[in-house]
Enzyme design. Structure first.
Site, PDB file in Angstrom:
ATOM      1  N   SER A  89       3.422   6.137  -5.603  1.00 53.59           N
ATOM      2  CA  SER A  89       2.095   5.576  -5.346  1.00 53.59           C
ATOM      3  C   SER A  89       2.198   4.062  -5.275  1.00 53.59           C
ATOM      4  O   SER A  89       3.091   3.463  -5.878  1.00 53.59           O
ATOM      5  CB  SER A  89       1.135   5.955  -6.474  1.00 53.59           C
ATOM      6  OG  SER A  89       1.525   5.339  -7.679  1.00 53.59           O
ATOM      7  N   ASP A  90       1.282   3.454  -4.535  1.00 56.75           N
ATOM      8  CA  ASP A  90       1.145   2.012  -4.691  1.00 56.75           C
ATOM      9  C   ASP A  90       0.653   1.775  -6.120  1.00 56.75           C
ATOM     10  O   ASP A  90       0.162   2.693  -6.791  1.00 56.75           O
ATOM     11  CB  ASP A  90       0.198   1.404  -3.641  1.00 56.75           C
ATOM     12  CG  ASP A  90       0.404  -0.110  -3.508  1.00 56.75           C
ATOM     13  OD1 ASP A  90       1.015  -0.715  -4.411  1.00 56.75           O
ATOM     14  OD2 ASP A  90      -0.056  -0.694  -2.508  1.00 56.75           O
ATOM     15  N   TRP A  91       0.782   0.542  -6.565  1.00 62.96           N
ATOM     16  CA  TRP A  91       0.577   0.224  -7.985  1.00 62.96           C
ATOM     17  C   TRP A  91      -0.867   0.453  -8.417  1.00 62.96           C
ATOM     18  O   TRP A  91      -1.748  -0.341  -8.159  1.00 62.96           O
ATOM     19  CB  TRP A  91       1.040  -1.204  -8.235  1.00 62.96           C
ATOM     20  CG  TRP A  91       2.482  -1.299  -8.664  1.00 62.96           C
ATOM     21  CD1 TRP A  91       2.952  -2.005  -9.739  1.00 62.96           C
ATOM     22  CD2 TRP A  91       3.640  -0.677  -8.083  1.00 62.96           C
ATOM     23  NE1 TRP A  91       4.327  -1.833  -9.857  1.00 62.96           N
ATOM     24  CE2 TRP A  91       4.767  -1.031  -8.865  1.00 62.96           C
ATOM     25  CE3 TRP A  91       3.839   0.184  -7.001  1.00 62.96           C
ATOM     26  CZ2 TRP A  91       6.061  -0.578  -8.587  1.00 62.96           C
ATOM     27  CZ3 TRP A  91       5.132   0.629  -6.714  1.00 62.96           C
ATOM     28  CH2 TRP A  91       6.207   0.249  -7.506  1.00 62.96           C
TER      29      TRP A  91
ATOM     30  N   GLY B 113      -2.436   3.164  -7.333  1.00 68.37           N
ATOM     31  CA  GLY B 113      -3.054   3.926  -6.244  1.00 68.37           C
ATOM     32  C   GLY B 113      -3.189   5.415  -6.555  1.00 68.37           C
ATOM     33  O   GLY B 113      -3.642   6.187  -5.715  1.00 68.37           O
TER      34      GLY B 113
END
Ligand code: BGC
Length: 812
Positions: free
Chosen positions: A299-301, A303
């Site tokens: 995941s993005d940070w 996300g």
């Protein structure tokens, strides 16, 4: 502490919801469309694609896969939870070690132009700059050199390169981290960069998947207490139809999969209603099934917005591990972590899915032999990591090994050369190259040194810009300013006078004739201007910062040889382009640490510029379509919607479809020499071409039939000038009339870069693959070659097409 505890309770509630009951019913696409809103259109919802496909290691990872399987077989359930959940630690993302299995953990570091959290590391040119080279070798070498630095610093995963944003909107704050507003050029750049990184031994992470085309509202808005369950408004939803998804936004990511990218990072925003990191259509359907991706999705940070829904939707690793939008501390709870253990124990989470997540994570690790003598994380990185400082660590990290390793090698020379070759010469009325001018005046606040602290920053009026901001920036060990390099060159040339004015307000509001300390006009006036862009915010305008236009007009009012250089994130409106006293314009983008040397090499002709625009410069900022959605007039939870109604019409596809005049078109760039094209011909490479591809077993990149060469187009390129130079012949395809409506008038499907001596000619060949000649048919869910005649044109920009050949692969 009370705050953390409160969060812990809330987290527990949220997690219980996400792990209870049937997770599939909870997939976000079903909850984002409340009955009382009218957000549904022809697209804007996301079909369910389950289960998440297991990796097979196909495409060359088979041996590594079996090592990964053996590894997973030895893990306890708690260790399995650790393997898929980030922890605060020395790197921007961390997976903890399992010493009993000789696994020393994973270190994930930003980003696309440098290992950011590090000392003694190089800052390379930005993605947009690298794309402007249109040079496969440079793209590869840049990736390889950067990969060496990540590895030497002990980072296993480099969080780049970027194909999202692609550049739908001219205003997007992160376009410069990516490559070009065109899927083909971006696709090639992704492939070369990933191969470069991974040949150097570091895992690539293709990001941000997918639809991350603006920064505004990329994350939800929470209530002012910062309690993560109190969402005021969810993140924006990028609503993209199936054809546009395939032909624009997914296209370069297909190249990334084909290049065997180890990992993908799903993006922050929602996609067709469902958060991108739990969107089963995107992750399971498009990425893992259709493209045959064998690696893992992180995941993005922050996300990650759910546990089971994300895991079943295809997310394999939660970064940085904690709960919430900005990756809060794991003590505050995690959607993964302990909840993964609970999920397996109570039967909600199929352990086979968890095992697949870890096999996906460990297969590229073994494939790249990161288990053998991989450098340890440099302890200095830990000290510099402000994202998770030591005080936040919950687990032990073994930081042995030499501190403050200098990993730069001979990369300065590579960076200098690459940025020079990326410089786009937009205008040249015989002003360049400079011929040892005796008097030089330098203007503009981008010319000199930063005077207010750390190098390269947005808030600084004075100082050159060599990178944008946010996680994609770099930490400069040094930065050569244009003024420093000009002074050095002037000294070597025995120039009689260099003067400079670096205060834009002073220049813009005074008569430059009064400012000049000598009565004669300098032989050349060099004006350096900049444009900042950063993660987390979209650009508000396309003008040069700090009254750049007024600065140019003021200088040009006096100086009849005004040369403008821009250091910019990308698109700038250049209203002075046709001013007769503006004799040259160069777009140098963000060149990295050797900025001044790179531009002096070009100004003085040591390097003949060969950069070409990876986007279009319109006549007016308002000419661009698809601006970011910057506000919503209602306050419903799900009201942030961005309809990609322009479909395929972004950048030149749009300007061409509507016959709009532009200042400098996509692909444009001058040289100190001139080139000609002749003798185009095409050869069909296979005997019979069917409209639909043969259904071969999916390999990384999708159906291999799509990557089969169908035609070779050959053209002769000649250097017709009197200095050596590099030409960039570009091939554009016009599809037959039988193609469904909305097909752009022409699309880039080939390019090359050839160095030619004066008078030299060379043949250049472009291979057209099946995908290059197909459109995505939403009915058959296939890439289809339309019947009828294709017009293939080769030229030196999207509007300077010189040679034409016609092919009819599929008869009507
Ligand atoms: C960015 C990512 C980056 C991550 C870690 C996020 O905010 O969107 O591109 O890799 O932070 O710094």
């Amino acid at each position: 502490m009370a705050h953390l505890l409160a969060l812990g309770l809330l987290a527990a509630t949220a997690s219980a919801q996400n792990f209870g009951g049937s997770s599939r019913d909870e997939d976000a696409f079903s909850y984002v469309q409340p009955e009382n809103t009218t957000i549904l259109g022809p697209y804007g919802h996301s079909p369910a694609v389950y289960p998440s496909p297991h990796t097979s290691g196909s495409g060359g990872w088979e041996d590594a896969l079996s090592l990964a399987q053996d590894f997973v077989a030895q893990l306890t359930l708690d260790e399995k939870a650790d393997m898929v959940t980030g922890q605060p630690g020395p790197c921007v993302g961390n997976i903890v070690a399992i010493p009993r299995l000789n696994f020393s953990g994973l270190c994930l570091q930003d980003g696309p132009l440098s290992i950011r959290v590090a000392d003694y590391a190089s800052v390379f040119s930005a993605g947009v700059t690298a794309a402007a080279t249109w040079d496969r070798d440079i793209l590869y070498q840049r990736g390889y050199a950067m990969g060496q630095e990540f590895k030497a610093k002990g980072a296993h995963i480099a969080l780049g390169p970027v194909a999202g944003p692609l550049g739908r909107s001219a205003y997007s704050g992160r376009n410069w981290e990516g490559f070009a507003a065109d899927p083909y050029l971006t696709g090639v750049a992704m492939e070369e960069t990933i191969q470069g990184y991974q040949d150097a031994g570091v895992q690539a992470c293709a990001k941000h998947f997918i639809g991350n085309e603006q920064e505004t509202q990329r994350n939800p808005t929470y209530d002012s207490n910062g309690t993560l369950t109190d969402v005021i408004q969810e993140a924006i939803s990028a609503n993209i139809d199936d054809r546009t998804m395939h032909e624009l936004y997914l296209w370069p990511f297909a190249n990334a999969v084909r290049a065997k990218a180890a990992s993908f990072m799903c993006s922050y925003q929602r996609l067709n209603g469902s958060y991108a990191c739990e969107n089963s259509k995107a992750l399971n359907g498009l990425l893992k099934e259709e493209l045959g991706f064998q690696g893992y999705v992180m995941s993005d940070w922050g996300g990650t917005h759910s546990g089971m829904a994300s895991i079943e939707g295809g997310l394999d690793m939660n970064m940085p591990g904690g709960l919430g939008a900005y990756g809060m501390h794991p003590e505050a709870g995690s959607f993964f972590g302990g909840n993964v253990t609970i999920g397996v124990n109570n039967g909600t989470l199929d352990e086979a899915r968890l095992d697949d997540m870890i096999i996906r994570i460990m297969t590229p690790y073994f494939w790249l032999e990161q288990d053998v003598d991989y450098p340890t994380v440099d302890p200095s990185s830990a000290d510099m990591n402000t994202f998770s400082p030591r005080s936040t660590w919950l687990r032990e990290f073994n930081l042995t090994g030499p501190r403050s390793r200098d990993v730069r090698g001979d990369h300065a020379a590579i960076i200098r050369r690459q940025a020079a070759e990326a410089t786009v010469l937009l205008k040249n009325n015989n002003a360049l190259p400079l011929r040892a001018p005796k008097t030089i005046a330098v203007f503009g606040n981008d010319a000199g040194e930063n005077t207010m602290g750390p190098l390269n920053s947005d808030t600084f009026e004075f100082g050159t810009l060599a990178s944008g901001g946010g996680s994609g920036t770099g930490r400069f060990t040094y930065l050569v300013s244009p003024l420093a390099a000009i002074n050095a060159r002037a000294q070597a040339d025995n120039t009689s006078l260099v003067q400079y004015w670096l205060n834009n307000t002073q220049i813009a509001t005074n008569d430059v004739a009064d400012l000049l300390a000598v009565q004669t006009i300098p032989e050349v006036c060099l004006v350096f201007l900049k444009t900042w862009a950063a993660e987390g915010e979209d650009r508000e305008h396309l003008k040069l910062d700090y009254n750049g236009t007024e600065v140019v007009n003021s200088v040009a009012a006096t100086c009849n040889n005004t040369v403008v250089v821009t250091h910019s994130s990308g698109i700038n409106s250049l209203p002075f382009a046709s001013h007769p006293n503006v004799t040259a314009i160069l777009a140098a983008h963000y060149p990295g640490q050797e900025s001044g040397n790179s531009i002096v090499d070009v100004l003085y002709g040591d390097v003949n510029p060969s950069g070409h625009l990876p986007y279009t410069i319109a006549l007016n900022g308002s000419d661009y379509n698809a601006p970011p959605t910057t506000a919503v007039s209602t306050n419903g939870t799900y009201d942030w919607q961005s309809w990609f109604d322009e479909k395929l019409e972004i950048d030149y596809r749009y300007f061409d479809a509507h016959d709009i005049d532009v200042q400098y078109e996509f692909g444009f760039g001058l040289s100190y020499t001139t080139f000609n094209l002749s003798s185009i011909s095409s050869t069909q490479l296979v005997r019979h071409i069917s409209a639909q591809p043969r259904q071969l077993e999916v390999q990384p990149g999708g159906n291999p039939a799509l990557w089969t060469g169908l035609y070779n187009v050959t053209v002769e390129v000649t250097n017709t000038g009197d200095v050596e130079g590099a030409a960039v012949p570009q091939l554009y395809v016009t599809f037959p009339d039988s193609t469904p409506a909305g097909t752009p008038p022409k699309q880039l499907r080939g390019f090359d870069k050839v160095v030619l001596q004066p008078g030299e000619s060379r043949n250049v060949s472009f291979e057209l693959m099946r995908r290059d000649l197909s459109y995505w048919d939403i009915i058959s869910q296939q890439w289809v070659i339309p019947s009828g005649e294709f017009v293939i044109r080769v030229g030196f920009s999207s509007r300077d097409l010189r040679e034409t050949v016609r092919i009819s692969p599929v008869r009507a």
